[in-house]
Every structure is written in C-alpha cells, then in structure tokens.
Motif scaffolding. Structure first.
Motif, mmCIF file in Angstrom:
data_model
loop_
_atom_site.group_PDB
_atom_site.id
_atom_site.type_symbol
_atom_site.label_atom_id
_atom_site.label_comp_id
_atom_site.label_asym_id
_atom_site.label_seq_id
_atom_site.Cartn_x
_atom_site.Cartn_y
_atom_site.Cartn_z
ATOM 1 N N LEU A 71 -5.612 10.692 -0.130
ATOM 2 C CA LEU A 71 -4.920 9.510 0.377
ATOM 3 C C LEU A 71 -3.417 9.736 0.395
ATOM 4 N N ASP A 72 -2.924 10.465 -0.608
ATOM 5 C CA ASP A 72 -1.486 10.726 -0.685
ATOM 6 C C ASP A 72 -1.011 11.570 0.500
ATOM 7 N N LYS A 73 -1.780 12.620 0.842
ATOM 8 C CA LYS A 73 -1.369 13.478 1.954
ATOM 9 C C LYS A 73 -1.446 12.736 3.277
ATOM 10 N N ILE A 74 -2.505 11.975 3.467
ATOM 11 C CA ILE A 74 -2.625 11.186 4.701
ATOM 12 C C ILE A 74 -1.479 10.185 4.785
ATOM 13 N N LEU A 125 2.763 2.736 1.548
ATOM 14 C CA LEU A 125 1.953 2.016 0.560
ATOM 15 C C LEU A 125 0.707 2.803 0.168
ATOM 16 N N MET A 126 0.263 3.691 1.051
ATOM 17 C CA MET A 126 -0.913 4.510 0.740
ATOM 18 C C MET A 126 -0.630 5.518 -0.375
ATOM 19 N N LEU A 127 0.612 5.961 -0.497
ATOM 20 C CA LEU A 127 0.925 6.983 -1.493
ATOM 21 C C LEU A 127 1.677 6.432 -2.704
ATOM 22 N N VAL A 128 1.798 5.099 -2.783
ATOM 23 C CA VAL A 128 2.620 4.498 -3.821
ATOM 24 C C VAL A 128 2.076 4.763 -5.228
ATOM 25 N N ILE A 142 8.881 0.454 -4.440
ATOM 26 C CA ILE A 142 8.377 0.742 -3.091
ATOM 27 C C ILE A 142 7.739 -0.499 -2.487
ATOM 28 N N GLY A 143 7.019 -1.257 -3.305
ATOM 29 C CA GLY A 143 6.407 -2.489 -2.810
ATOM 30 C C GLY A 143 7.442 -3.517 -2.381
#
Length: 360
Positions: A71-74, A125-128, A142-143
């Motif tokens: 998920l982090d890479k995407i 938000l996917m890599l937060v 980040i949020g």
C-alpha cells in the motif's frame, strides 16, 4: 532621475510584463513560487521509482516500506504522479498576465490541478501509517494538512462558482501555502539536523525507536554488526520477539540507521513548525478576519469584491457582493457596500474584462 528611481524603473520592467503591479507582490511570488517550482522540478526524477526515488542499494529513508505491491508503494507512486504536475501548474496560476491574457489556460489548468490535487491527497493518505516510521504526530500532521488543503480548494471552487472572486483568490492562496509548507519543512529539518550534529551538548542523548527488521534493512543485513550495536535484536533474529524494536542514536554523522533515527525524530516537529509558519503567513497576507494593520492586500481584495458584485448582480444572484463565503455574511462584520464606480481591471493592466472573464 535618482539612483532609487532608476532601480525602481528597472524593476518595473521585470515585473510589469508578468502582470504584477506592486514590487512586493512580485518578490513574494519569486520567493515562494520559485521555491515551489524548484522543489517540484527537482522531484520529477522520483517518477522513475526504481532509479530516482528508491534505486537499488539506496534511496529515501522510507524505501524500506515501498515493497512491490505494498500500500505504501502504491500510495507514494500515486501521490508523486499527481502532486508534481499539479504543483508545477499551480505556480503559473498565480502569474497575473496568464489570468488576464490566457483565460482558457487558467481555467483548464485550474480544473486539472483540482483533479490532480484530490488524487495526490488520496495517495498521501494511503502511506500515512508508515510515513517516517509512522509516529502518531506525523500521521496527524499529514491528516491535518491534507484536510485543510482539500477543504481550501473546495472553498475556492465554491466561491468562483458563486462569482466571489476575492474569496476564490484567498482560498487558493491558502491551499497552496499549506502545500508549500512541505518545502519549508525540508529547510527546517536541515537546520535542526545541523544544530544537533554541530553542537554536541544540544544533540547528545537523542534516540529513536526503530524495529529490528528495519534496522536490518538499514544496516544491509549485517547481523553480527547489528547484534554488536543492538544486542536486544537477538530476540528478533531468533524469532522469539518478531516485533522487537531498539533505541537507535539520532546522529546525522552516523550510519544510515542513525541518520534515519534522526530524521524520523525531527520530521514531526519540522512539519508542524513549517505548517504553522505558512498558515500564519498566508492569513497575514490575505485574510479579512485579521486586524487591518496585518491585512497586506486590502486594495486588491476590495477591487475583486467589486468585480464579484457586478458579476453577481448581472447573474441575478441574491445578496450580490456576498453571495459566496464572506465575513459580513457569516459573521458580524459590517455589511460591505459596493463602490459606485468600479475598475474591473488590475491597475494599469489595460484589460478591463480580465477578472470578469475569469468569473464566467
């Protein structure tokens, strides 16, 4: 002609062709717009993930999390693919001559920027969860910035649809000021790292907890060296405590693990400080909610509000002049009264229809 007048005349030959009518406006654009543009151009190499962002045997400190299919890479790929072109285009949205002479470009670019901004925020938000190790203060930062960035863009769109041009301007300035805090954050991080590494009495004693599995990645799998420096990782290697973490000394002059510990430790502080500086600075520049002594662009805001009034009146809107989100509509500010004679062009621009066209 005095030397001062000669310098002023030479400066006007530089910024007037770009549509700027005040020197301080051009200076602020040159500093902040130039910084954002330079930062963006320098990061375009990251679009080549395996060669720019995370080359084999190196890369950014978060490359540990960017495993194939994760998920982090995407998330980072989506974020960079959207925010870099959005930031590049956004810089030119604030060049006055483009708004006056290239209205179609301004509109099309604006809608593209909005779309890319929404996509990039979703990617961020996917890599937060694992950003800089995933401490709560960074997740929250980040949020918060993602929320304020998207809300500001949304309010800017709402106000231009309501023909409230000065509020559209204000909210777009806010949105990209918040986004630009990422550049300032890097400078703050560099400053903190320099201070802590240069003055030992200030930097001594700082450490940061890092999982042994990540320490192993950062120390290139050198098990003997890892156990020598971090004996507690033995429980990770024998499988008894898979999630074992150790305190790693934060040191800019140390190995990659110690450098990572330093930047993981200071990232949240730098993020919040940079964001606070940008949030305060943009309010001083544009806000109608701060004291008049700090409101640096009242003439431009009033001119654009009169343009908004004319367009809203022609469109048959209720409460012309305050059909959008204005202080006298939402709060207890004195009711705004339009001027009897309005100049709808920027002073000296020679284009009386520029802002009217922008609102169409």
């Amino acid at each position: 002609m005095s030397t001062k007048e000669k310098v002023a005349d030479a400066a006007r030959k530089i910024y007037n062709p770009l549509g700027f009518k005040k020197f301080y406006n051009f200076v602020l654009f040159f500093i902040f717009g130039g910084a954002l543009l330079g930062f963006t151009l320098a990061r375009f190499q990251y679009l080549s993930f395996d060669h720019g962002l995370c080359p084999e045997g190196g890369g950014t400190l978060d490359c540990y999390y960017y495993t194939p299919g994760s998920l982090d890479k995407i998330g980072i790929q989506i974020h960079l693919s959207a925010i870099l072109p959005a930031s590049f285009l956004a810089v030119f949205q604030f060049v006055p001559i483009i708004r006056y002479k290239l209205l179609l470009f301004h509109r099309v670019s604006g809608y593209l920027i909005v779309l890319l901004s929404a996509i990039s925020t979703a990617g961020a938000l996917m890599l937060v969860r694992n950003a800089q190790g995933g401490p709560m203060e960074i997740q929250l930062a980040i949020g918060v910035i993602s929320f304020m960035f998207i809300v500001s863009i949304g309010l800017a769109i709402y106000n231009i649809k309501r023909l409230q041009i000065e509020q559209h301007r204000a909210w777009m300035l806010r949105a990209w000021s918040y986004a630009g805090s990422i550049v300032t954050m890097r400078l703050v991080m560099m400053a903190i790292a320099h201070v802590l590494s240069t003055y030992e009495h200030l930097g001594k004693g700082y450490s940061h907890a890092i999982p042994c599995v990540k320490v192993t990645y950062l120390m290139f799998g050198q098990v003997e060296r890892i156990l020598e420096k971090y004996p507690a990782c033995a429980q990770f290697f024998d499988g008894s405590v898979p999630g074992q973490a150790v305190a790693v000394t934060a040191d800019a002059n140390g190995d990659l693990a110690e450098l990572t510990a330093l930047y993981n430790m200071i990232f949240g502080a730098a993020f919040w400080l940079a964001f606070a500086l940008h949030a305060a600075g943009v309010e001083i520049y544009v806000s109608s909610f701060v004291v008049q002594q700090l409101h640096l662009t009242p003439a431009e805001a009033d001119r654009l509000r009169n343009v908004s009034y004319q367009k809203q009146l022609e469109a048959g809107m209720k409460k012309p002049g305050r059909a959008g989100l204005t202080a006298d509509k939402l709060g207890d500010a004195p009711r705004w009264i339009p001027k009897s004679t309005v100049s709808v062009s920027a002073p000296g621009s020679g284009d009386a229809a520029s802002d009217e066209n922008l609102a169409k």
